[in-house]
Scaffold this motif. Sequence first.
Motif, PDB file in Angstrom:
ATOM      1  N   ASP A  26       0.703  -0.807  -0.947  1.00  0.00           N
ATOM      2  CA  ASP A  26       2.063  -1.155  -0.508  1.00  0.00           C
ATOM      3  C   ASP A  26       2.272  -0.897   0.975  1.00  0.00           C
ATOM      4  OD1 ASP A  26       2.585  -1.845  -3.126  1.00  0.00           O
ATOM      5  OD2 ASP A  26       3.603   0.039  -3.612  1.00  0.00           O
ATOM      6  N   GLY A  27       1.283  -1.259   1.771  1.00  0.00           N
ATOM      7  CA  GLY A  27       1.407  -1.158   3.222  1.00  0.00           C
ATOM      8  C   GLY A  27       1.144   0.215   3.799  1.00  0.00           C
ATOM      9  N   ARG A  28       0.816   1.184   2.967  1.00  0.00           N
ATOM     10  CA  ARG A  28       0.553   2.525   3.466  1.00  0.00           C
ATOM     11  C   ARG A  28      -0.921   2.881   3.284  1.00  0.00           C
ATOM     12  NH1 ARG A  28       4.335   7.217   1.546  1.00  0.00           N
ATOM     13  NH2 ARG A  28       3.623   8.074   3.544  1.00  0.00           N
ATOM     14  N   VAL A  29      -1.423   3.728   4.178  1.00  0.00           N
ATOM     15  CA  VAL A  29      -2.780   4.246   4.063  1.00  0.00           C
ATOM     16  C   VAL A  29      -2.759   5.435   3.107  1.00  0.00           C
ATOM     17  CG1 VAL A  29      -4.657   5.405   5.282  1.00  0.00           C
ATOM     18  CG2 VAL A  29      -3.474   3.475   6.356  1.00  0.00           C
ATOM     19  N   VAL A  30      -3.688   5.428   2.165  1.00  0.00           N
ATOM     20  CA  VAL A  30      -3.816   6.537   1.230  1.00  0.00           C
ATOM     21  C   VAL A  30      -5.232   7.093   1.365  1.00  0.00           C
ATOM     22  CG1 VAL A  30      -3.652   7.289  -1.166  1.00  0.00           C
ATOM     23  CG2 VAL A  30      -2.206   5.409  -0.352  1.00  0.00           C
ATOM     24  N   PHE A  31      -5.326   8.357   1.736  1.00  0.00           N
ATOM     25  CA  PHE A  31      -6.618   9.023   1.821  1.00  0.00           C
ATOM     26  C   PHE A  31      -6.926   9.623   0.449  1.00  0.00           C
ATOM     27  CE2 PHE A  31      -5.232   9.400   6.349  1.00  0.00           C
ATOM     28  CZ  PHE A  31      -6.230   8.609   6.897  1.00  0.00           C
ATOM     29  N   VAL A  32      -7.970   9.116  -0.190  1.00  0.00           N
ATOM     30  CA  VAL A  32      -8.258   9.464  -1.582  1.00  0.00           C
ATOM     31  C   VAL A  32      -9.513  10.326  -1.664  1.00  0.00           C
ATOM     32  CG1 VAL A  32      -8.586   8.591  -3.913  1.00  0.00           C
ATOM     33  CG2 VAL A  32      -7.283   7.241  -2.266  1.00  0.00           C
ATOM     34  N   ARG A  33      -9.357  11.519  -2.229  1.00  0.00           N
ATOM     35  CA  ARG A  33     -10.506  12.374  -2.523  1.00  0.00           C
ATOM     36  C   ARG A  33     -11.026  12.086  -3.926  1.00  0.00           C
ATOM     37  NH1 ARG A  33     -11.939  17.133  -0.286  1.00  0.00           N
ATOM     38  NH2 ARG A  33     -11.970  18.223  -2.291  1.00  0.00           N
ATOM     39  N   HIS A  34     -12.280  12.510  -4.166  1.00  0.00           N
ATOM     40  CA  HIS A  34     -12.931  12.352  -5.467  1.00  0.00           C
ATOM     41  C   HIS A  34     -13.154  10.877  -5.820  1.00  0.00           C
ATOM     42  CE1 HIS A  34     -12.280  16.626  -5.953  1.00  0.00           C
ATOM     43  NE2 HIS A  34     -11.000  16.443  -5.728  1.00  0.00           N
ATOM     44  N   ALA A  35     -13.194  10.027  -4.818  1.00  0.00           N
ATOM     45  CA  ALA A  35     -13.470   8.601  -5.012  1.00  0.00           C
ATOM     46  C   ALA A  35     -14.664   8.215  -4.152  1.00  0.00           C
ATOM     47  CB  ALA A  35     -12.253   7.765  -4.642  1.00  0.00           C
ATOM     48  N   ALA A  43      -4.971   7.049  -8.661  1.00  0.00           N
ATOM     49  CA  ALA A  43      -4.875   8.151  -7.716  1.00  0.00           C
ATOM     50  C   ALA A  43      -3.504   8.822  -7.822  1.00  0.00           C
ATOM     51  CB  ALA A  43      -5.099   7.647  -6.292  1.00  0.00           C
ATOM     52  N   LEU A  44      -3.525  10.132  -7.872  1.00  0.00           N
ATOM     53  CA  LEU A  44      -2.293  10.927  -7.900  1.00  0.00           C
ATOM     54  C   LEU A  44      -2.004  11.424  -6.499  1.00  0.00           C
ATOM     55  CD1 LEU A  44      -0.045  12.462  -9.485  1.00  0.00           C
ATOM     56  CD2 LEU A  44      -1.678  14.361  -9.677  1.00  0.00           C
ATOM     57  N   VAL A  45      -0.841  11.079  -5.957  1.00  0.00           N
ATOM     58  CA  VAL A  45      -0.478  11.498  -4.604  1.00  0.00           C
ATOM     59  C   VAL A  45      -0.194  12.999  -4.600  1.00  0.00           C
ATOM     60  CG1 VAL A  45       1.134  11.209  -2.694  1.00  0.00           C
ATOM     61  CG2 VAL A  45       0.423   9.215  -4.052  1.00  0.00           C
ATOM     62  N   THR A  46      -0.920  13.722  -3.770  1.00  0.00           N
ATOM     63  CA  THR A  46      -0.793  15.176  -3.704  1.00  0.00           C
ATOM     64  C   THR A  46      -0.038  15.658  -2.476  1.00  0.00           C
ATOM     65  OG1 THR A  46      -2.949  15.297  -2.592  1.00  0.00           O
ATOM     66  CG2 THR A  46      -2.920  15.533  -4.997  1.00  0.00           C
ATOM     67  N   GLU A  47       0.073  14.805  -1.469  1.00  0.00           N
ATOM     68  CA  GLU A  47       0.746  15.212  -0.225  1.00  0.00           C
ATOM     69  C   GLU A  47       1.322  13.989   0.464  1.00  0.00           C
ATOM     70  OE1 GLU A  47      -0.708  16.619   4.132  1.00  0.00           O
ATOM     71  OE2 GLU A  47      -1.488  17.833   2.463  1.00  0.00           O
ATOM     72  N   ASP A  48       2.600  14.044   0.776  1.00  0.00           N
ATOM     73  CA  ASP A  48       3.257  12.943   1.481  1.00  0.00           C
ATOM     74  C   ASP A  48       4.288  13.540   2.425  1.00  0.00           C
ATOM     75  OD1 ASP A  48       4.467  10.699   2.431  1.00  0.00           O
ATOM     76  OD2 ASP A  48       5.048   9.881   0.478  1.00  0.00           O
ATOM     77  N   LYS A  49       3.987  13.489   3.710  1.00  0.00           N
ATOM     78  CA  LYS A  49       4.882  14.048   4.713  1.00  0.00           C
ATOM     79  C   LYS A  49       5.780  12.986   5.335  1.00  0.00           C
ATOM     80  CE  LYS A  49       1.920  17.978   5.797  1.00  0.00           C
ATOM     81  NZ  LYS A  49       1.213  18.747   6.849  1.00  0.00           N
ATOM     82  N   GLY A  50       5.767  11.797   4.736  1.00  0.00           N
ATOM     83  CA  GLY A  50       6.715  10.775   5.162  1.00  0.00           C
ATOM     84  C   GLY A  50       6.247   9.868   6.270  1.00  0.00           C
ATOM     85  N   GLY A  51       5.002  10.003   6.709  1.00  0.00           N
ATOM     86  CA  GLY A  51       4.508   9.155   7.786  1.00  0.00           C
ATOM     87  C   GLY A  51       3.873   7.888   7.253  1.00  0.00           C
ATOM     88  N   SER A  52       2.917   7.388   8.002  1.00  0.00           N
ATOM     89  CA  SER A  52       2.270   6.131   7.626  1.00  0.00           C
ATOM     90  C   SER A  52       1.174   6.321   6.588  1.00  0.00           C
ATOM     91  CB  SER A  52       1.674   5.466   8.874  1.00  0.00           C
ATOM     92  OG  SER A  52       0.703   6.315   9.471  1.00  0.00           O
ATOM     93  N   ALA A  58      -8.285  11.036  -6.891  1.00  0.00           N
ATOM     94  CA  ALA A  58      -8.629  10.076  -7.943  1.00  0.00           C
ATOM     95  C   ALA A  58      -8.715  10.821  -9.268  1.00  0.00           C
ATOM     96  CB  ALA A  58      -9.958   9.406  -7.625  1.00  0.00           C
ATOM     97  N   ILE A  59      -7.770  10.566 -10.164  1.00  0.00           N
ATOM     98  CA  ILE A  59      -7.737  11.278 -11.443  1.00  0.00           C
ATOM     99  C   ILE A  59      -8.357  10.458 -12.567  1.00  0.00           C
ATOM    100  CG2 ILE A  59      -5.766  12.696 -10.792  1.00  0.00           C
ATOM    101  CD1 ILE A  59      -3.986  10.774 -12.394  1.00  0.00           C
ATOM    102  N   GLU A  60      -8.584   9.167 -12.332  1.00  0.00           N
ATOM    103  CA  GLU A  60      -9.246   8.326 -13.321  1.00  0.00           C
ATOM    104  C   GLU A  60      -9.979   7.211 -12.590  1.00  0.00           C
ATOM    105  OE1 GLU A  60      -8.236   5.393 -17.153  1.00  0.00           O
ATOM    106  OE2 GLU A  60      -6.651   6.645 -16.248  1.00  0.00           O
ATOM    107  N   VAL A  61     -11.214   6.956 -12.975  1.00  0.00           N
ATOM    108  CA  VAL A  61     -12.022   5.910 -12.347  1.00  0.00           C
ATOM    109  C   VAL A  61     -12.034   4.692 -13.263  1.00  0.00           C
ATOM    110  CG1 VAL A  61     -14.276   5.278 -11.427  1.00  0.00           C
ATOM    111  CG2 VAL A  61     -13.438   7.639 -11.189  1.00  0.00           C
ATOM    112  N   LEU A  62     -11.461   3.591 -12.791  1.00  0.00           N
ATOM    113  CA  LEU A  62     -11.416   2.358 -13.579  1.00  0.00           C
ATOM    114  C   LEU A  62     -12.683   1.537 -13.389  1.00  0.00           C
ATOM    115  CD1 LEU A  62      -7.702   1.331 -12.876  1.00  0.00           C
ATOM    116  CD2 LEU A  62      -8.615   2.715 -14.757  1.00  0.00           C
ATOM    117  N   GLU A  63     -13.151   1.444 -12.167  1.00  0.00           N
ATOM    118  CA  GLU A  63     -14.411   0.766 -11.857  1.00  0.00           C
ATOM    119  C   GLU A  63     -15.230   1.703 -10.981  1.00  0.00           C
ATOM    120  OE1 GLU A  63     -14.013  -3.176 -10.295  1.00  0.00           O
ATOM    121  OE2 GLU A  63     -12.277  -3.640 -11.571  1.00  0.00           O
TER     122      GLU A  63
END
Length: 402
Positions: A26-35, A43-52, A58-63
């Motif tokens: 959705d237009g935002r960068v998501v830094f994903v661990r365990h992927a 992916a479960l968002v663990t930290e969001d400080k409101g920036g970009s 990654a709590i479940e791997v689909l592919e």
Amino acid sequence: MNWTGRELTAEVGPVAHGGHCVSRVDGRVVFVRHALPGETVIALVTEDKGGSFCRADAIEVLEASPHRVTPPCPLAAPGGCGGCDWQHASGDYQRTLKAAVVAEQLHRLAGLDIEASDVDVEELAGGLLEWRTRARLAVDDDGVPGFRAHHSHRVVPVESCPIAAPGTVDQVTSRTWRPGTELEVCVDSDQWTYVTQWRKDRRGKAVPRAVVGDPVVVERAARREWRVSAHGFWQVHPDAADVLSEVVSSWSGLAAGQCAWDLYSGVGLFAGVLAEQVGPEGTVIAVESVREAAEFGVDNLADLPQVRTIAGRVEPVLGAGSLPDPDVVVLDPPRKGAGRVVVDAIAERSPSRVVYVACDPAALARDVKFFGERGFRLAGLRAFDAFPMTHHVECVALLERT
């Protein structure tokens, strides 16, 4: 809108510096661990400080990626220990990821035309497990030791650690300790275990107290024996000190009678190598800011009178302008790098080459850029997987005056 706690379906993109991969949702960068790159995950968002950008696990791997493996430690998972980044990747692929990071940092921060295929992250002997000879643990409110969770002060209790060498973590997890303290444990070249407990004094300053073994340990590398503080700096991989010394020796190009600087010299490892090359008629200036380490360096190299050790911060020592001009400079700065002031001070003295040992590719890239602005080119680069299962990588860069 704060995304913390939100679950996202993410197509995982390239690896990034820091032990995670980049995704866009959705237009935002998501830094994903365990992927891993190329995977599709929940992916479960663990930290969001409101920036970009925000951070997620990654709590479940689909592919799944073909390079995915089962982590040897159950705590190398979302919400677990923050020490290991890549236990879910094969060893070969871990090194591929690290090569990509090194190349990306040098391209983006130093402006070099370099690709991941140009970087070979070399494997050290011993494999992926039981290599870490020094570790630092935190003690929780119940007196139980463990490691901190990623980006958190929360202590994750552990009974063992698969990347820790026998005689380290396993020696402190069978008992309780004073809550709120930290434990530093190491095993030296003679396989003796040493434990230091760090606690705060009345002024809030952390002070060490040896609780197991002598506070001085013995290490062997570069055909010499080294006395080191049990809580001081030494390479944590048992092969790293020897390998790095060999690279420094081969790339320094020093001849008998010349002058070398060894900046951030620690207990004298590289200074000893350089002293052998310049011989008794040459000069090696070793500069180390930690007085205890500098004193160990003096003792360790007492048989090499051509070495002069200075206890002091590198910036003011170089700024004083009293050192002889170097033919070659070797530097092994802390994780933040040397910085422009130190690079400028080195360049002003016109060494023919600089051998730069770095534990952080971003800091290395920034300093390579500074050296480039002062007339040095990157003439050689070697990278070593001195920290398997983590995102860390050790690099050595050869910089030559153009």
